[in-house]
Design an enzyme around this catalytic site. Structure first.
Site, short mmCIF file in Angstrom:
data_model
loop_
_atom_site.label_atom_id
_atom_site.label_comp_id
_atom_site.label_asym_id
_atom_site.label_seq_id
_atom_site.Cartn_x
_atom_site.Cartn_y
_atom_site.Cartn_z
N ARG A 27 -19.04 -0.36 -8.24
CA ARG A 27 -18.56 -1.70 -7.85
C ARG A 27 -18.15 -2.53 -9.06
O ARG A 27 -17.54 -3.58 -8.94
CB ARG A 27 -19.65 -2.45 -7.07
CG ARG A 27 -20.04 -1.85 -5.74
CD ARG A 27 -21.12 -2.67 -5.06
NE ARG A 27 -20.67 -4.02 -4.79
CZ ARG A 27 -19.99 -4.37 -3.69
NH1 ARG A 27 -19.71 -3.45 -2.78
NH2 ARG A 27 -19.59 -5.61 -3.48
N TRP A 79 -17.69 -6.65 -12.57
CA TRP A 79 -16.26 -6.35 -12.64
C TRP A 79 -15.63 -7.69 -12.92
O TRP A 79 -15.54 -8.55 -12.03
CB TRP A 79 -15.75 -5.75 -11.34
CG TRP A 79 -14.31 -5.32 -11.44
CD1 TRP A 79 -13.21 -6.00 -10.99
CD2 TRP A 79 -13.81 -4.16 -12.09
NE1 TRP A 79 -12.09 -5.32 -11.30
CE2 TRP A 79 -12.39 -4.18 -11.97
CE3 TRP A 79 -14.38 -3.08 -12.75
CZ2 TRP A 79 -11.57 -3.18 -12.49
CZ3 TRP A 79 -13.57 -2.09 -13.26
CH2 TRP A 79 -12.18 -2.15 -13.13
N ASN A 105 -21.67 -12.37 -7.20
CA ASN A 105 -20.55 -11.50 -6.85
C ASN A 105 -19.57 -12.36 -6.08
O ASN A 105 -19.93 -13.01 -5.10
CB ASN A 105 -21.02 -10.33 -5.98
CG ASN A 105 -19.82 -9.47 -5.53
OD1 ASN A 105 -18.80 -9.43 -6.21
ND2 ASN A 105 -19.95 -8.82 -4.39
N GLY A 106 -18.32 -12.43 -6.56
CA GLY A 106 -17.29 -13.20 -5.86
C GLY A 106 -16.54 -14.07 -6.84
O GLY A 106 -16.52 -13.81 -8.03
N GLU A 488 6.58 4.53 -2.11
CA GLU A 488 5.11 4.56 -2.25
C GLU A 488 4.50 5.55 -1.27
O GLU A 488 3.60 6.32 -1.62
CB GLU A 488 4.55 3.16 -2.05
CG GLU A 488 3.03 3.06 -2.10
CD GLU A 488 2.43 3.52 -3.42
OE1 GLU A 488 3.17 3.73 -4.39
OE2 GLU A 488 1.20 3.74 -3.46
N LYS A 492 2.27 8.82 -2.44
CA LYS A 492 0.92 9.09 -1.92
C LYS A 492 0.81 10.51 -1.40
O LYS A 492 -0.16 11.22 -1.66
CB LYS A 492 0.60 8.08 -0.81
CG LYS A 492 0.31 6.69 -1.33
CD LYS A 492 -1.06 6.67 -1.94
CE LYS A 492 -1.32 5.67 -3.03
NZ LYS A 492 -0.48 5.65 -4.21
N GLU A 495 0.92 13.01 -4.41
CA GLU A 495 -0.25 13.07 -5.31
C GLU A 495 -1.52 13.47 -4.57
O GLU A 495 -2.46 13.95 -5.18
CB GLU A 495 -0.43 11.76 -6.05
CG GLU A 495 -0.76 10.55 -5.19
CD GLU A 495 -0.95 9.29 -6.04
OE1 GLU A 495 -1.41 9.39 -7.18
OE2 GLU A 495 -0.63 8.21 -5.55
N HIS A 511 25.09 9.91 1.74
CA HIS A 511 25.66 10.32 0.44
C HIS A 511 24.99 11.57 -0.09
O HIS A 511 24.97 11.81 -1.30
CB HIS A 511 25.54 9.17 -0.55
CG HIS A 511 26.22 7.92 -0.09
ND1 HIS A 511 27.60 7.81 -0.03
CD2 HIS A 511 25.71 6.77 0.40
CE1 HIS A 511 27.91 6.62 0.45
NE2 HIS A 511 26.80 5.96 0.73
N LYS A 614 -6.93 8.58 -13.47
CA LYS A 614 -6.85 7.21 -12.95
C LYS A 614 -6.10 6.32 -13.93
O LYS A 614 -5.47 5.36 -13.55
CB LYS A 614 -8.25 6.64 -12.70
CG LYS A 614 -8.24 5.28 -12.00
CD LYS A 614 -7.56 5.33 -10.66
CE LYS A 614 -7.41 3.97 -10.01
NZ LYS A 614 -6.53 4.03 -8.81
C1 AGP Z 1 -0.74 5.77 -8.10
O1 AGP Z 1 -1.35 6.23 -6.91
C2 AGP Z 1 -0.96 6.70 -9.25
N1 AGP Z 1 -2.34 6.93 -9.45
C3 AGP Z 1 -0.18 6.32 -10.51
O2 AGP Z 1 1.18 6.42 -10.19
C4 AGP Z 1 -0.42 4.91 -11.10
O3 AGP Z 1 0.09 3.95 -10.22
C5 AGP Z 1 0.32 4.81 -12.45
O4 AGP Z 1 -0.20 5.78 -13.32
C6 AGP Z 1 0.19 3.41 -13.09
O5 AGP Z 1 -1.15 3.17 -13.40
P1 AGP Z 1 -1.56 1.68 -13.86
O6 AGP Z 1 -1.33 0.79 -12.68
O7 AGP Z 1 -3.00 1.78 -14.25
O8 AGP Z 1 -0.68 1.29 -15.02
#
Ligand code: AGP
Length: 619
Positions: A27, A79, A105-106, A488, A492, A495, A511, A614
């Site tokens: 969290r 956080w 928290n908040g 987007e 998703k 990935e 096109h 991440k």
């Molecule tokens: C999104 O689902 C991905 N994990 C990836 O494209 C991510 O958005 C991209 O690496 C940018 O990361 P950031 O927002 O931490 O800069």
């Protein structure tokens, strides 16, 4: 979003609280701290450190090698929203006499005037946080409350605006903790001879499965023998005990198999928290602004630089910023930006969007921009990260930590954050009056409820996902702000399910891409509102007929009541009507669920997709 733990019982409280914090690190983990009431009261021992909980562990071992005795303690893992992650800004926070310790928290929306009031009466605050004001206010309220800690906290809560879960300890009250809840979660664990307070059950489920969820605007007092709950006026209220049937691992994910599924559900709160405190009634305020109004007014060009999902939020931002300010906006993949020698000068504003704030492509892009004398504004989910540190202004999304590698709640938070920036620019340039800014902000404030509505109707998407999980590809089509949503949705699926997926502007079909359409191929279509952009709606209706005539299996995301599209949708997902620029907040959610369900149907780890990280801290 932070982790909160409180304990009163017959065991040594420090270890119980530290173990609870470790369970809640997902969290928030940019700093942590504890406060222990020594036996017999009279002293609050506080230790807190920036960084992960192991930093706190090391400090405790060094400063208190024999431990800290006491059976009452509170703990917090942060956080950061207000103030970077430092020892000073870590919780618990104390009043000036070290009599009251508070964890929070908040977001306290009105902390600035409360802080000014305290400073005007000679109170020196030790941190940059919103939370610290509560410790001082509770200490000040104690005499009038006759020394009753719960009454003092009730009085203070009546002055707070925003979202808060607060747990308060007083040095003279060993064996008692008091807590308050408004908009942020708080749950009790009821053990034998011990009672727990926590942000969620993961903190105590290994000790007791008997729990009580606190309701809105409620105060609870806990002792080793039990608890008392009242409303903010002091009137006792009935509560509903429940039995936790999750194991520890599931508890950390809120009962979901993956963090990402939980984070999809957290999106209404992520949007609501991101908006909190950014509108003062007649103007938008950023978190950090080292640009004055004239510098904003002089902006004559905007570049948005970002990667991946953040880049898609930038494509949506372009529509809003250009529509409201009439300033040209270019949206660039950060990895391309600095290598094409863009034209930048002092009147260029570069908006860098990054949930991690550490993405090297984006960081190098803003460094290049600053070398060219451009101003940089960061939109980031991580307080104190490198990108906001190297920017001239910052607006933090407040989605809380996002554990799933695939961005979900940070994307929706970025959509509203970029529109807050667009409104701030419009108000600086005078292209939006104060009342118009207020109306746009009010429309954003209505979105969490509409996102919740979508979350309530996605079950058919889960069934559809299992049905198309074996497809070799899925195409996504959209127009206007629906095109970034299509991109987007495709990302998703790529990935999470490792499936070929591609997003197109629907007008581009003829096109070339239409050659891809074949019998049974799933095609997701993100429809514009028939009210907002009727011309675009009509064109997309034609596009759907073109692909359907060629055998596509049409999966249509459309506004509630869009009857024209029904005959052409093999599968129709209806979302609430919203303003055009905010529609991605509801049309994206079914696509997140679709991708996550297909990944699960394919047996993949939704939280840790292969080859991905991440935060991509290499170019
Ligand atoms: C999104 O689902 C991905 N994990 C990836 O494209 C991510 O958005 C991209 O690496 C940018 O990361 P950031 O927002 O931490 O800069």
């Amino acid at each position: 979003m932070c982790g909160i733990v409180g304990y009163v019982g017959d065991r040594q409280a420090l270890e119980v609280v530290l173990e609870g914090l470790r369970r809640l690190e997902y969290r928030g983990y940019d700093s942590s701290g504890v406060a222990v009431l020594t036996p017999g009261g009279a002293r609050l021992v506080v230790e807190k450190r920036a960084g992960r909980i192991e930093n706190l562990d090391k400090a405790l071992a060094a400063e208190h090698p024999a431990g800290i005795p006491g059976t009452t303690a509170i703990g917090h893992t942060r956080w950061a929203t207000h103030g970077p992650p430092t020892d000073r800004n870590a919780h618990p926070h104390l009043d000036a006499t070290a009599s009251v310790a508070v964890i929070h928290n908040g977001i306290i929306e009105n902390f600035a005037p409360l802080r000014a009031e305290l400073e005007a009466t000679g109170t020196e605050l030790a941190s940059e946080t919103d939370s610290e004001v509560v410790a001082h206010l509770v200490a000040r309220a104690m005499p009038a409350a006759g020394g009753d800690l719960a009454a003092a906290l009730r009085q203070v809560c009546g002055r707070l605006e925003g979202a808060f879960t607060l747990v308060v300890a007083h040095k003279d009250e060993p064996g008692r903790l008091v807590a308050a809840r408004r908009n942020s979660p708080l749950v009790l664990g009821v053990g034998k001879g011990e009672t727990f307070l926590a942000s969620d059950v993961a903190a105590f489920v290994e000790h007791t499965r008997d729990a009580v969820e606190l309701g809105q605007d409620q105060i609870v007092e806990i002792t080793a023998d039990g608890y008392t709950v009242t409303d903010f006026a002091g009137t006792p209220v009935a509560v509903s005990p429940f039995r936790v049937d999750w194991d520890l691992a599931a508890a950390e994910k809120g009962g979901y198999p993956y963090f990402m599924l939980k984070e999809i559900q957290e999106q209404p709160a992520a949007v609501a928290d991101t908006l909190l405190g950014h509108f003062t009634g007649d103007r938008i305020v950023l978190d950090e602004q080292r640009l004055d109004t004239q510098e904003l007014r002089d902006v004559d060009k905007v570049f948005v630089v970002a990667c991946g999902t953040a880049y898609h939020s930038g494509l949506i931002a372009k529509h809003a910023i250009e529509h409201w300010t009439r300033v040209p906006v270019e949206v660039e993949m950060a990895s391309e930006f600095r290598y094409r020698d863009p034209v930048l000068d002092r009147d260029t504003l570069v908006v860098a969007i990054s949930q991690s704030g550490e993405t090297m492509d984006t960081l190098e892009a803003i460094r290049h921009a600053r070398e060219q004398k451009a101003r940089v504004l960061a939109i980031c989910n991580t307080n104190g990260a490198q990108i906001p540190r190297e920017s001239d202004a910052v607006l933090y999304t407040r989605a809380g930590p996002e554990i799933g590698v695939a961005a979900t709640k940070t994307f929706l938070a970025q959509v509203v954050a970029t529109q807050l920036v667009g409104l701030a620019l419009a108000q600086a340039k005078g292209t939006k009056y104060g009342d118009e800014v207020a109306r746009e902000f009010a429309a954003m404030e209505a979105m969490p409820e509409l996102i919740s509505q979508v979350l309530g109707v996605v079950e058919p998407v889960r069934e559809l996902a299992r049905d198309i999980a074996g497809s070799k590809a899925v195409l996504f089509l959209g127009r206007h702000v629906g095109y970034p949503v299509a991109l987007e949705g495709a990302l998703k699926l790529k990935e999470l399910a490792y499936m070929h997926a591609e997003g197109f502007p629907a007008g581009e079909l003829k096109h070339g891409p239409i050659a891809l359409i074949e019998d049974g191929l799933p095609v997701v279509v993100v429809m514009p509102s028939p009210h907002g952009r009727p011309v675009l709606h009509a064109k997309l209706l034609s596009n759907i007929q073109e692909i359907r005539a060629r055998g596509a299996r049409t999966i249509v995301i459309a506004e509630d009541g869009d009857t024209a599209v029904r005959p052409y949708a093999h599968h129709l997902v209806e979302v609430p009507r919203t303003p055009t620029l905010l529609s991605p907040l509801v049309t994206t959610v079914p696509l997140q669920v679709l991708a996550a369900e297909i990944a699960q149907a394919r047996g993949y780890d939704v939280d840790k997709p292969r080859n991905l990280a991440k935060s991509v801290t290499v170019e």
